[in-house]
Structure formats: structure tokens, C-alpha cells
Design a protein around this motif. Sequence first.
Motif, PDB file in Angstrom:
ATOM      1  N   UNK A  14     -81.222  41.955 -13.884  1.00  0.00           N
ATOM      2  CA  UNK A  14     -80.073  41.258 -14.449  1.00  0.00           C
ATOM      3  C   UNK A  14     -80.277  41.012 -15.931  1.00  0.00           C
ATOM      4  N   UNK A  15     -79.213  41.090 -16.685  1.00  0.00           N
ATOM      5  CA  UNK A  15     -79.277  40.812 -18.117  1.00  0.00           C
ATOM      6  C   UNK A  15     -77.875  40.515 -18.603  1.00  0.00           C
ATOM      7  N   UNK A  16     -77.781  39.672 -19.628  1.00  0.00           N
ATOM      8  CA  UNK A  16     -76.481  39.370 -20.211  1.00  0.00           C
ATOM      9  C   UNK A  16     -76.078  40.505 -21.130  1.00  0.00           C
ATOM     10  N   UNK A  17     -74.795  40.569 -21.536  1.00  0.00           N
ATOM     11  CA  UNK A  17     -74.383  41.611 -22.475  1.00  0.00           C
ATOM     12  C   UNK A  17     -75.208  41.607 -23.744  1.00  0.00           C
ATOM     13  N   UNK A 130     -76.725  33.504 -35.361  1.00  0.00           N
ATOM     14  CA  UNK A 130     -77.241  34.830 -34.981  1.00  0.00           C
ATOM     15  C   UNK A 130     -76.525  35.359 -33.729  1.00  0.00           C
ATOM     16  N   UNK A 131     -76.188  34.464 -32.842  1.00  0.00           N
ATOM     17  CA  UNK A 131     -75.413  34.897 -31.669  1.00  0.00           C
ATOM     18  C   UNK A 131     -74.054  35.443 -32.111  1.00  0.00           C
ATOM     19  N   UNK A 132     -73.468  34.772 -33.074  1.00  0.00           N
ATOM     20  CA  UNK A 132     -72.195  35.255 -33.621  1.00  0.00           C
ATOM     21  C   UNK A 132     -72.381  36.637 -34.234  1.00  0.00           C
ATOM     22  N   UNK A 133     -73.505  36.828 -34.947  1.00  0.00           N
ATOM     23  CA  UNK A 133     -73.781  38.131 -35.558  1.00  0.00           C
ATOM     24  C   UNK A 133     -73.946  39.214 -34.494  1.00  0.00           C
ATOM     25  N   UNK A 134     -74.615  38.855 -33.392  1.00  0.00           N
ATOM     26  CA  UNK A 134     -74.795  39.843 -32.329  1.00  0.00           C
ATOM     27  C   UNK A 134     -73.450  40.233 -31.693  1.00  0.00           C
ATOM     28  N   UNK A 135     -72.598  39.228 -31.489  1.00  0.00           N
ATOM     29  CA  UNK A 135     -71.266  39.534 -30.960  1.00  0.00           C
ATOM     30  C   UNK A 135     -70.505  40.441 -31.919  1.00  0.00           C
ATOM     31  N   UNK A 229     -63.354  46.533 -30.777  1.00  0.00           N
ATOM     32  CA  UNK A 229     -63.357  45.174 -31.315  1.00  0.00           C
ATOM     33  C   UNK A 229     -63.297  44.123 -30.223  1.00  0.00           C
ATOM     34  N   UNK A 230     -63.544  44.522 -28.981  1.00  0.00           N
ATOM     35  CA  UNK A 230     -63.571  43.594 -27.856  1.00  0.00           C
ATOM     36  C   UNK A 230     -64.553  44.165 -26.838  1.00  0.00           C
ATOM     37  N   UNK A 231     -65.274  43.281 -26.119  1.00  0.00           N
ATOM     38  CA  UNK A 231     -66.314  43.754 -25.210  1.00  0.00           C
ATOM     39  C   UNK A 231     -66.136  43.149 -23.824  1.00  0.00           C
ATOM     40  N   UNK A 232     -66.808  43.776 -22.850  1.00  0.00           N
ATOM     41  CA  UNK A 232     -66.843  43.217 -21.506  1.00  0.00           C
ATOM     42  C   UNK A 232     -67.600  41.878 -21.562  1.00  0.00           C
TER      43      UNK A 232
END
Length: 1111
Positions: A14-17, A130-135, A229-232
Motif C-alpha cells: 500500500x502507498x499513497x499517491x 513541500x506537500x503542495x509542491x509535490x501535488x 492538471x488533476x490526479x486520482x
Amino acid sequence: MFITNSKADFTLQYASPSQLYLSTIGLVPTAEARQRLHTCRAPTTMFVCGIYRALQYYLAKTCKVTSHCQRLPVWAASRRKHSISRQYKAVIFDMGGVLTPSPFKFASEWKRQNGLQAGSFWQDLLSGERRIAWDQCMRGEVTIEEFVKMCSKKHYSVQTSDPVQSLLLEMTNYLSNQTCSMMREAIQCIRAEGLQTAVLTNNFWFKGQSFLPLEKNLFDVIVESCREGVSKPNPEIFKRCLERLKVCPEESVFLDDLGENLKPAAELGISTIKVVNVATAIQEMELILGFPLHGYVHGTQAVRKGMEIPTANLKKYLQTTLGIVSEEPLVLRTFSHGQSNPTYHVQNGVHQLVLRKKPPGKLLHSAHAVEREYRVMKALGAVGVPVPRIIALCEDPSVLGTSFYLMEYCPGRIFKDPTLPGLTASQREDIYVEMNHILCQIHKVDIKTAGLEDYGKCGNYMERQVRTWTKQYRASETCVIPAMERLIEWLPQRLPKQEKITVVHGDFRLDNLIFHPEKPEVLAVLDWELSTLGDPICDVAYNCVAHHLPEDFPLLKGMNNYNLKKLGIPSDLEYLSLYCDNMGINPIENWNFYMAFSFFRVAAILQGVYKRSLQGQASSNKAGDIGNLAEKMADLAWMFAVREGFRIFNSMPVGNPIPPVRRYSTWNRQRTSPTSFLSPSLLDVNHCRLLVSVPKGHLIISPEGLPIRVQELYHMLTDFMDKHVYPQEQELVNHQRTASRWIPNPRVEELKNEAKANSLWNLFLPLETDSEAKYGAGLTNLEYAFLCEVMGRSLFAPEIFNCSAPDTGNMEILVKYGTEAQKRQWLLPLLEGKIRSCFAMTEPQVASSDATNIEASVVEEGDFYILNGHKWWISGALDPRCKLCVFMGKTDPQAGPHKQQSMILVSMDTPGIKVIRPLSVFGMEDPPGGHGDLLFENVRVPKENILLGPGRGFEIAQGRLGPGRIHHCMRLIGYADRALELMKERVKSRVAFGKPLAEQGTIKADIANSRIEIEQARLLVLRAALLMDTVGNKEAASAISMIKLVAPNMALHVIDRAIQAFGAAGLSEELPLAHFFGWARALRLADGPDEVHRALIAKLELKQGGTVRSH
């Protein structure tokens, strides 16, 4: 989402996006990569170790989420509630953990090898900013390199980013060749059944492109988060994928290894499969889709219901008769392109065989003779013709129910697309040359040496073939196909006088050849069911069928609309010439006869396939659709029969011993009609749009005398007018009074689409210009006259059917005079109704009725022409869809009067074109096209835009004046006839001076005079159209001028009487009469002044001298 790959199975991780796609860079190391990991120095080790710690950090969080999901198994339950009747059309795959291995195992191995420990920095890395940057990275707003560099700068030396980038490169290179083989085979099986496949993945930009280590040709649609520009798990990205596949959620299946991604898909209605173990997931997919997803062989599909064979019997036969033994079960698949005799791929352990058998059920006599196939292939293989190695023939029906034979499977390339996509022009040419060589090799086989003297009857081959296919067609006939009836009568009358006898394949085409995987070399010729001894030219003609089919033909993709020269593919005539050279024979004069027979035979075969599909016996699940194409093939066959008639006609000696009779008579006695070479009884029936009409030597005076095909168009057109056009006229008129009148009316566009859907589109192109009906309906001028009159009954109708001026005249000159490049750029969009055009000739400073007066200049300057001039009354120029202007100007003022002008194609977007003002006709603006007053100032146009060449403008203008402007006369008859119809309704319902207007003597006289004048003008228009069809526009010049003089004046008189009967209402916009009157008056100028026409008629009459002419 990602899974680790071991020899035994795939184990879910299991892993998050976030963590998943940090690791999509690839964390399953090669041996070389592992060695480098052992030697990594501290800074790099610490950095990559941090990535791993981030993975572990988010793994813990995701596991918690997963535990909650297990208590809310929405997706897990829904994916098992599949309706048995659900018809799936698409399967959607995630990438990492489904199609490619999960890199998570690499992270674990790497940590162990380097002894790295988790640190607080990486627990903090994907939080906050940094989470925002990853998104942002997932949405494609920053690249993975930028993200890594940003993180490195804050905690380490900038230099540390370089080794990381190097490591990323190695890992991505590794993953580029790691598509799961089981999933790849499953995808191939899915696509073989006609379903679409798609990739839906969260992804990032890497080295200037998205990281997608997949074979893109395996997927119809690819949806990546960094591009969208959008992800699962955002539902929006699932919706976009479905939209591009053009399927409903209920028609699709989605595979992912993460529950959080499957949940929104299930909530949308998509069937979902969670990939824990790839093999298990594929088994679940098989249950959902209803067919096996293993054992794929190129060109095959699962054995469909009704075509199964007893595998136990076959396995026993292979073992006892042929000694082929295997403990593994037989795996059977059918070859998808077999339509007649079912053909199976048989996998029996290491042995790969091909089995070909007769279909089940009652069969036509002598059809599906697999025994003959076996014999001829065995004989030809012995003399060097490339065929598969034959193994055995079984005629015992107790084994499989029908006779069958076995041969070795021959791997190689089979080209189903005759345009050979993916090859170079030189490679395509080599393929066609090799195919031609093999055909010649077959035809050069010595029949006696091969032991095939009795393989077929010698002599009268074509006669027997026509008789045979006629009989087979009759045996499978389900309805009357008019073209087949005509061909059945025509073909026996045109049989070749001499025939050479050779082995003929009977179905020789590109997709029946197996080519070497790398070289242009034929390894095997397949499908010998129709082979016999006969005329070899039949094989050549049949080999060229694809040249004349449209690109979207469902049975065999055609090449009719391709530039074959550019592709490197020989035309059918070039292919025939190559064959004649290789065989050392003279050119084939009656080539069109052989093409007509080829399509006749195809139609008969398709009819048989269709009937078997109705009985459930056809070997293809598309047989029902394919059988319906029989009628279209018959129409194509008749088109070639017509061409053959014209060839014979044109080959006759020029000259006529009969003294000249009336030159412009309705009956064309000066020359024999080409249709005399067709059976007269055949000329009354014509059915399909593909069929070219034939100019007849007599005048048709009513729709009832038209060929049936044209009668059908006529009735469809009148019905469309009654249902869709007349009821909406007032609404369309009202739109022209609004502020948005210069914007195309959306309702007109809707009517255009409806007309196109009903095949009432581009009816205007005359047969003389479009002799193969490539662009239009293949009507003669005489036939189109009746349809054009119907369209003339409404001012809006011509545009609705894409038959309005000035587009019609412009399209005609592009067909007749345009280069292929000009046609692609301008003609095709005009034919499709995507753009509109205008014609710039009339000038305010000169009498433009004399084209030699034109003053606009066209000056050559390098690779351009510079245009300058003032043009007005340019109809259609104000329409925002107007993209093309056909401009007439002088290129050489010093040349002869008729050699000074040139015509050039000008894009309306070219700088220097200025609209001065819109012009009106009796106050009518005629939006949205209008009539423009235009100024051309230093307009630069590429030299290749010129039509025909400098000095040819007058010639083109004369060619345009014929068919294009006779259309106005045809429509004027419609104006007048509707005006009289409205008048009759009016006078029957109105009372004046104590009695209905219809009883007033003057009204009766007006009605009588109007009907007389309409009938006189109609006959004159029809006669002119007939002369254009039979003796040509030049010879019909006098008749054309007569109708241009008579039709507008007649219409003015008839419409004026109708207006008088209506009184003031006749002048209003509540009726079309005022508009009819205005345009009829304008056409006395637009079609040339009456004085010019009278002068021409008189000039031509005087040329006849005083000779007494027969009537």
C-alpha cells in the motif's frame, strides 16, 4: 497501486499517491544498480534514503486509511455485482503496480544494502509547502527534477542533485522495459475482441516528457495527471478518460492496486478490479469480460459462441494420426480475418498449427471446399510457390463435424492495412513489388508439372465464373439489389474474347500474404479456397479492389482518398502495368470489365456471408454488418461497367457519315450515346449514391422518368423540405432581422447536419466534372435540374444541402482545375461544409459583364503574387465562415484579350483585404454572407495558389459559367412554381366583389399564363441541361444563354402576378414572394445582362447561315 515482482507472484504494497509517484522513478534495481548502491557516498545515500523514509512515513498513514476502507467496501462490493447482460467496451489500467512493477521493493532492498535510517526531515518533506509542491509535480506544474532540486537546496549542497539525477535515469531506463508480460498479453486479447484499452495514471514530467515506459500503441487513450492538471482519486480524471473513450461508466472496467483510487471509479459506475496478484486479477477480468486473456497470437481472437470445436477429438486425432503428443491442454483461437472457412490457431504444447475447416450447417454447393485448398497448396509448395507446409487432410466428419486440414503455423507479418502505416515510401513500394512478383510466380506455374491439369475446367473461365457467382448470389439472395440485377444481365454481354489459362488464386490480396518479419519477402500465400484454373487477370483486378474502396470501409480498408504516389504505393494502373511487364504481355484494354466482375463477385460473397449470419453459421461476429455491404459493392461494380461502356464508346472511330441534322435539338442525333454499350433495360434502375449516373440521349421531362436512384433522392429531398425546411422558414427569416444576423444561424447548422445524415449533401457536382462521383452524388446536369428546382422553392434550402452559390461554382473549379494540394486545403473543407467561399470578379469602375475589362492587378514578386484591386458585390464575403476568395485579376496586361487574366486562391485571413461596406439588394442584406464591397491592397499570396497558371483566368471563368450558373435557372423554376402554388391557395380563400378571386377572369388568365410560362421555361432549362450532358458546355452555349434570358424574366412575371393576388401581404416578409422577386430581378444581372445573352444567341444563329435544318 504499486506491487513488488517476485518469481512466485506479485505482493501488494500500500502507498499513497504521493509516495507512489515519488517511487515511480523506478526502485527495482539491476545488478549494476545494486553495485552502485553499495558504493554510494554519504550525501547521496542520505538524500535517496530520505525518499525511502518518506515512503515509509506515508505507508503507515495509508495503512490506517486502508483499514477504514475495509470497513466501507463500496468499491469491493460493487465490482462483483456485474450484470450478465452488461456489454463492456473498454478496459482502463493504472500503470505502476498493474502494468509495471512497483518500485517499492527496490526501496526496501536499497535501505537494507545501505543501512539507512529514517530521519525527521523526510517525515516533514511531504507536509506543508513541500506537500503542495509535490501535488504540483503530479499536476505537471513542476518537473520531478525541479522538485528534487528544490528539496536538495534546502538540506544539502546543490552538487548532491547531480548523482540523484543520474540514479533516476538508470532506474527509469530499467522500468522502460518492465511491462508485465501477463498484462501485456491480456491487453492484446482485449483489443483483439474489439474493446478499447486505456491508461489512467498519476504521472510527472521527467527529462522533458512524461514518464511513460509503456507501448503506447497498445492503448486507445492515455490519461496522465501531469497533462490533465488533476490526479486520482479526483473523479474528474476518470470522467475525462471515459469521455475520450466515448463510453459510459457501466461499459468500462478499471484496474488499480489502491482502494482509494478504485472507490471513486466504482461510485461513478465503473466495474473495478483491485490488483493484489496479477494472475488473480486477470482471472477476475476473464470472468467479467467473458473471454480468455491468455494464449494470444497475432491476428487471432477468442473462439466465439457457435464456432467451438471438440478439443478432445482434435487432441486424440493429433496423437493417434499424426503422433503429436502433449500433456498440456489444447489452446484454440480463431483468426479474425477469416469470413468463409473458419481458421483456428492450435497450440498443442510446443507445436503451433493452423486448422482450417468447413463451417457447420447446410452449405452452398461447391463452396468451402477445403479439400481443394489442401490439394493446390500441396502441389504448389512442391514447385516452389511460397505456401505453408501442409500436414494432413481429414475428411472424416466424426472428428470435428466437417472436413478440415492442418498446416504449420508460419509466423511473420500480415498487413491488414493496404496503406502500410509505419513503413517508409521505399518500403511500401518494395512490399507491393514483391506481392506483384509472387502473383506472377503463381501465374507462371506449369499446370502439368504441378499435377493440376484437372484442377479446373479449361476454357470459358469468365463465362463460368459469371454463371457460378450469379448462381451463388441467387442461392443466398435475401432482397433485390438493383445493381446486381443489371450486372447479371450486363456481364455475359461483355465477356473477353480471349483468355489465358493459369492457376488463379481467386482471393489474392495483401492480407492473405505472410511477409518475412524484417524483409520484403513473402513467406506464404494463404486462403486458397477460391483457387482454380482460369483467367489470371481476375487475380490482378481483385488485388486492386482496395484502391477503389473508401478509407472507412469496414471489411477492407481502402485507399481511394490517399495520395498513393506520396505513400510510395503504385496506383491500380501502375500495378497492372508492372504485372504486364513481369509477365511479358500486352496492356489489358478491358481492365474495367475485370474490375466490374471483381466487385460483382465480392458482392456475391458478402451476400453469402450475410445469409449465413442470419442462420448463425458465419465464422466472424461481424458477418452481419459485412453482409449488408453487398449492395455497395454491387454499385461499385456497376460504376466500372459504366466506365467500360465509355471506353468502348471513346475507342470508336471519329466521324459520322450521316448528314448533320439539327445541332441543338433535344434529341442528340449527332453522336452515339455511351450508354448504347449498356443494355437499355438496365438504364432505368439506379440505386446507390456511389453509382455514377449515365448521360442519356433523350430528354426527361418529369421526375417519374428519372433513374430510380435519382427518384429516391428526389422524394427524399421533397420529404425533407416538407418536414424540416418549410415549417422553419419564418423562424429563419426572423433571425435575419435580429442584431445577431451576421452570425451563422445555429438552426441552419442543425438542418445541415440532418441533411448530411440523410445523404442529401453535395448533390450539385455534375458527372462531367466528377466522373467517378468521388466528391458528389454522380448526377448528370439533367438529373440535378429536378432536385435543384425543389431546393429553389426556399431561399434557405440550397445552403442547407451545401448546394448554394458561390460555393458550388468554386467547388466545381477546384475539382476541375485545382491541384491536389489546393483540393486538400480548400475543396475538402468546402465539401464538408466546414468553410464557405466567395468569388471576386465584379469591379465598380468597369463593365464587368465583359471579363476582359477587369482592372485588378496580380503582380509576380519572388515566390508570391501581389494583388491590388477594388471588388464589389462579392456574395458571401461577409460570412465569418468565409475562408477562401477566388480572385480574378490581370497578370499580363500586354497579352491577348483573353490571356491577360488569372485566377488565384486567396485566404480571407491574408493581410490587406479590407471590407469597405455591406451592400444590399432592394434593401435586403442577405446575412450572414451578404454582398461585400472589398478592397485588396498589396495582398501577398503564394504562387502555388494560382489556378492552372498565369493567363488562364478567362478560360476558368468560362468553365465556371456553365453548370454553376445554370443552377440559378433551375432554382428560378422553383421560385416561380412555389409562387404560383401560393397564389392558387390565396385566390381560393379570398372573396372580392361578391365571389372568390379564383372565379375572376383576370385571375384565371394570370394562373394559366403563369403555368404555361413555367412549363415552357422548365422544358428549356431541361433541354439545356441535357445538351450540357451530351454535347458539352461549349456546344450548349446558345441553350444556356436562352435559359439565362428566359428563366429570370419568367420568374419575375409569375411572382409579380402572385404578389398582385396577395395584395399588400405579398410585399411583406410573411411570405417569400418579395424575396423571390428581388433575387429574380438581381439574376438578370448576376447571370449576365439580357443584352449579352441575346447578342450571343443571335451570333450563334447567324453562324448557322441560311441552311434549312431538319426538325
